[in-house]
Design an enzyme around this catalytic site. Structure first.
Site, PDB file in Angstrom:
ATOM      1  N   TRP A  24      14.048  -1.550 -21.859  1.00 20.24           N
ATOM      2  CA  TRP A  24      14.064  -2.479 -20.723  1.00 20.24           C
ATOM      3  C   TRP A  24      15.358  -2.415 -19.910  1.00 20.24           C
ATOM      4  CZ3 TRP A  24      11.367  -7.805 -21.532  1.00 20.24           C
ATOM      5  CH2 TRP A  24      10.125  -7.621 -22.161  1.00 20.24           C
ATOM      6  N   GLY A  45      22.446   0.629 -16.503  1.00 21.82           N
ATOM      7  CA  GLY A  45      22.918   1.933 -16.933  1.00 21.82           C
ATOM      8  C   GLY A  45      23.883   1.881 -18.101  1.00 21.82           C
ATOM      9  N   GLU A  79      28.920  -2.564 -11.386  1.00 21.70           N
ATOM     10  CA  GLU A  79      28.397  -3.847 -11.869  1.00 21.70           C
ATOM     11  C   GLU A  79      29.549  -4.821 -12.042  1.00 21.70           C
ATOM     12  OE1 GLU A  79      24.322  -2.571 -14.168  1.00 21.70           O
ATOM     13  OE2 GLU A  79      26.112  -2.712 -15.381  1.00 21.70           O
ATOM     14  N   HIS A 111      22.330 -13.787 -18.327  1.00 19.65           N
ATOM     15  CA  HIS A 111      22.404 -12.918 -17.145  1.00 19.65           C
ATOM     16  C   HIS A 111      22.190 -13.803 -15.928  1.00 19.65           C
ATOM     17  CE1 HIS A 111      21.723  -9.684 -14.328  1.00 19.65           C
ATOM     18  NE2 HIS A 111      22.000  -8.786 -15.259  1.00 19.65           N
ATOM     19  N   ARG A 121      29.855 -11.923 -15.832  1.00 24.23           N
ATOM     20  CA  ARG A 121      28.590 -12.669 -15.892  1.00 24.23           C
ATOM     21  C   ARG A 121      28.727 -14.149 -16.206  1.00 24.23           C
ATOM     22  NH1 ARG A 121      24.839  -8.264 -18.835  1.00 24.23           N
ATOM     23  NH2 ARG A 121      24.945  -6.937 -17.027  1.00 24.23           N
ATOM     24  N   HIS A 139      20.321 -13.270 -22.132  1.00 23.69           N
ATOM     25  CA  HIS A 139      20.202 -11.828 -21.900  1.00 23.69           C
ATOM     26  C   HIS A 139      20.711 -10.981 -23.061  1.00 23.69           C
ATOM     27  CE1 HIS A 139      20.075  -8.133 -19.606  1.00 23.69           C
ATOM     28  NE2 HIS A 139      21.370  -7.946 -19.740  1.00 23.69           N
ATOM     29  N   ARG A 159      30.225  -9.883 -23.108  1.00 25.50           N
ATOM     30  CA  ARG A 159      30.070  -8.420 -22.961  1.00 25.50           C
ATOM     31  C   ARG A 159      30.188  -8.000 -21.500  1.00 25.50           C
ATOM     32  NH1 ARG A 159      25.419  -5.009 -21.778  1.00 25.50           N
ATOM     33  NH2 ARG A 159      24.271  -6.936 -21.459  1.00 25.50           N
ATOM     34  N   SER A 164      26.731  -2.164 -23.538  1.00 30.94           N
ATOM     35  CA  SER A 164      25.938  -2.406 -24.732  1.00 30.94           C
ATOM     36  C   SER A 164      25.194  -1.163 -25.208  1.00 30.94           C
ATOM     37  CB  SER A 164      24.970  -3.540 -24.422  1.00 30.94           C
ATOM     38  OG  SER A 164      23.891  -3.501 -25.263  1.00 30.94           O
ATOM     39  N   LEU A 165      24.526  -0.473 -24.284  1.00 35.32           N
ATOM     40  CA  LEU A 165      23.900   0.791 -24.687  1.00 35.32           C
ATOM     41  C   LEU A 165      24.984   1.720 -25.224  1.00 35.32           C
ATOM     42  CD1 LEU A 165      21.350   1.354 -21.785  1.00 35.32           C
ATOM     43  CD2 LEU A 165      20.816   0.990 -24.185  1.00 35.32           C
TER      44      LEU A 165
END
Ligand code: FAD
Ligand code: SIN
Length: 526
Positions: free
Chosen positions: A43, A47, A111, A235, A283, A344, A379, A384-385
């Site tokens: 999801w 990026g 971002e 988020h 965020r 989120h 974060r 995170s990815l």
């Protein structure tokens, strides 16, 4: 009983990265509780963050991560992850992830909280491309067995040995097979938890249905420390739509020029909250600003507007979001998008070291279910990815390096169903699911107070008696397994939030609005 060298629970970015790094030498089994691509990885939109252009520096990515994390991050871990990022991206390219390019270089988007453009992406559906590439490689590997629809209930530990050794070791898991409705035992020398977050503890969440904190809850029950669970990330921009409840509008929309506007006053309101960084503040700042506008003016949502940019630019950068919104009657090239904050990301989790080791021998963990020290109190977007790739690999490397010293599993008792019957009141489960998610949203949300947290704790205590009673008398079902974990996760979040007597990053309480001078992790010990 199923035996393998290494057992991995979770088929997202963390689990499959670990699997691919181990499979050359070992037999690896990967379990997922639904289809193999049903976790949060598929999801992800924005990026993966990495320093890839000459104008950017590791130091800058490290600083941005520490600033977003409100100083609670472990600097050595931040350095380790940030410096590992370019190599992680190169490996993903090798696996065939079709990152967007600009000339000879990768295209980098921007971002919130990042002081440079440093997000590599595949349009606005990066996670889908990453998940597909990892799955394709895993499916093609002769040493990897992928098992979908296997809902892990609990870790099999020394307590489950036929002849108890007292070793406090993890030897595998008990899992509910959806196809047969039987509980099966999987054993291995080493188990890796890569089960994702606990976002579904909240009524409104961008996370997939399965984000019920299973790995965190089972590690806690088995004896692992859990840390920083109060830092649930909201988020700022989830689509507000009465039918589609959890569609994310990527932060990259703001990164590429989108404005946040109060629909009643027409004002671009971020100037009142963070005049310097505006929509690209971290965020927690943006989510609190939206929450304040909504509460002050009694709004249902605020507007995210990128319609001032050329229509072609918007369509090209956000093809999936554009199409999805068109289907709902919103043309983002000419109209603003109604948005609200939603849960989120789970910043806290199972305490792990740089090698993904937990407190228990035989158990590693990686990805969103962990607290590695990377994120601190909030974060940074698209870190995170990256954490999944770096820790999936470091856990694999540590297991491989220490393989010869790992003991083989002893005989483990089969699952005992002799004292339970089939449930006659499934409605209890549904009712409790909804109740937890509702009071977590209302009492343990973006702005907290001790009184509201105590109310939530009281509800949890009552529900625990009911759920334990149910669990003790009836055969397990996937919904019951998840409900038990959801409740455990909610309890860990509330206890951590009550423990923190300050406001920091994602944890804001009106009773302790100041930030203390010392940054200290919340660590819950079972
Ligand atoms: P997941 O990908 O969530 O996988 C969890 C796995 O565990 C699944 O296979 C699941 O079936 C399995 N599992 C769980 N419980 C059990 C059980 N009991 N038994 C068996 N299997 C189980 N991060 C970024 O860095 N960049 C982004 O752009 C970004 N965008 C996002 C957009 C959305 C909408 C969301 C929700 C998150 C986004 N994130 C992003 C966060 C990021 O996607 C996740 O943190 C990350 O994918 C987590 O990967 P994971 O491997 O830890 O877990
Ligand atoms: C997004 O695309 O806004 C999500 C990025 C993230 O969660 O890191």
């Amino acid at each position: 009983m199923h035996e393998s060298d290494i057992l991995i629970i979770g088929s997202g970015a963390a689990g499959l990265t670990a699997a691919l790094n181990l499979a050359e030498r070992f037999k690896v089994t990967v379990l997922a509780k639904g289809a193999m691509n049903e976790g949060a990885t598929a999801w992800a939109q924005g990026g993966v963050a990495a320093v890839l252009e000459p104008g950017d520096t590791f130091e800058s990515h490290i600083e941005d991560t520490m600033i977003a994390g409100a100083g609670l991050n472990d600097r050595a871990i931040v350095e380790f992850v940030v410096e590992s990022a370019p190599a992680a991206i190169a490996r993903l390219e090798k696996l065939g992830v079709p990152f967007n390019t600009e000339g000879d270089a990768l295209h980098l988007t921007r971002e919130g909280g990042h002081s440079h453009r440093r997000i590599v992406h595949v349009n606005d559906a990066t996670g889908w491309a990453v998940q597909e590439a990892l799955l394709k490689a895993a499916r093609a590997h002769r040493n990897i067995t992928l098992v979908p629809d296997m809902v892990v209930i609990d870790l099999a530990t020394s307590r489950h040995e036929e002849r108890y050794s007292g070793a406090g070791h993890v030897w595998g898991v008990y899992a509910f097979n959806r196809a047969t409705s039987r509980v099966e035992l999987y054993t291995a020398r080493t188990t890796i938890l890569a089960t994702g977050g606990a976002g579904r503890t909240y009524l409104f969440s961008t996370a997939p249905r399965g984000a019920t904190g299973d790995g965190i809850a089972m590690a806690w029950r088995a004896g692992c420390r859990i840390s920083n669970m109060e830092f649930m990330q909201f988020h700022p921009t989830c689509l507000y739509n009465l039918e589609v409840k959890n569609f994310l509008i990527t932060e990259a929309v703001r990164g590429e020029g989108g404005h946040l506007i109060n629909p009643v006053t027409g004002k671009r309101f971020m100037s009142d909250y963070d005049a310097k960084r505006m929509e690209l503040a971290p965020r927690d700042v943006v989510a609190r600003a939206i929450d304040a506008e909504i509460k002050r003016d009694g709004l249902d949502y605020v507007h995210l507007d990128i319609s001032h940019m050329p229509a072609e630019f918007v369509r090209e950068h956000f093809p999936n979001i554009h199409e999805k919104l068109l289907g709902l009657g919103i043309d983002m090239t000419t109209q603003p998008i109604p948005v609200v904050p939603a849960q989120h990301y789970t910043c806290g989790g199972i305490v792990v070291d740089r090698d993904g080791r937990t407190d228990l021998p035989g158990l590693y963990a990686a990805g969103e279910c962990t607290q590695s020290g990377l994120h601190g109190a909030n974060r940074l977007a698209s870190n995170s990815l990256l954490e999944c790739f770096v820790f999936g690999e470091s856990a694999a490397n540590h297991i491989a390096a220490n393989w010869d010293s790992l003991p083989t599993p002893p005989a483990i008792r089969a699952w005992d169903e002799s004292r339970v019957t089939d449930s006659d009141e499934e409605v209890v489960i549904k009712q409790n699911w909804t109740e937890i998610r509702r009071f977590m949203w209302n009492y343990v949300g973006i702005v907290r107070s001790t009184k509201r947290l105590e109310r939530a704790q009281h509800r949890i205590k009552l529900l625990r008696e009911e759920v334990n009673d149910y669990y003790g008398h009836f055969r397990v079902t996937p919904d019951l397994i998840e409900l038990r974990n959801l409740l455990e996760s909610a309890d860990l979040i509330v206890r951590s939030a009550l423990h923190r007597k300050e406001s920091r990053g994602l944890h804001y309480t009106i009773d302790y609005p100041e930030t203390s001078s010392a940054a200290i992790d919340t660590v819950l010990v079972p």
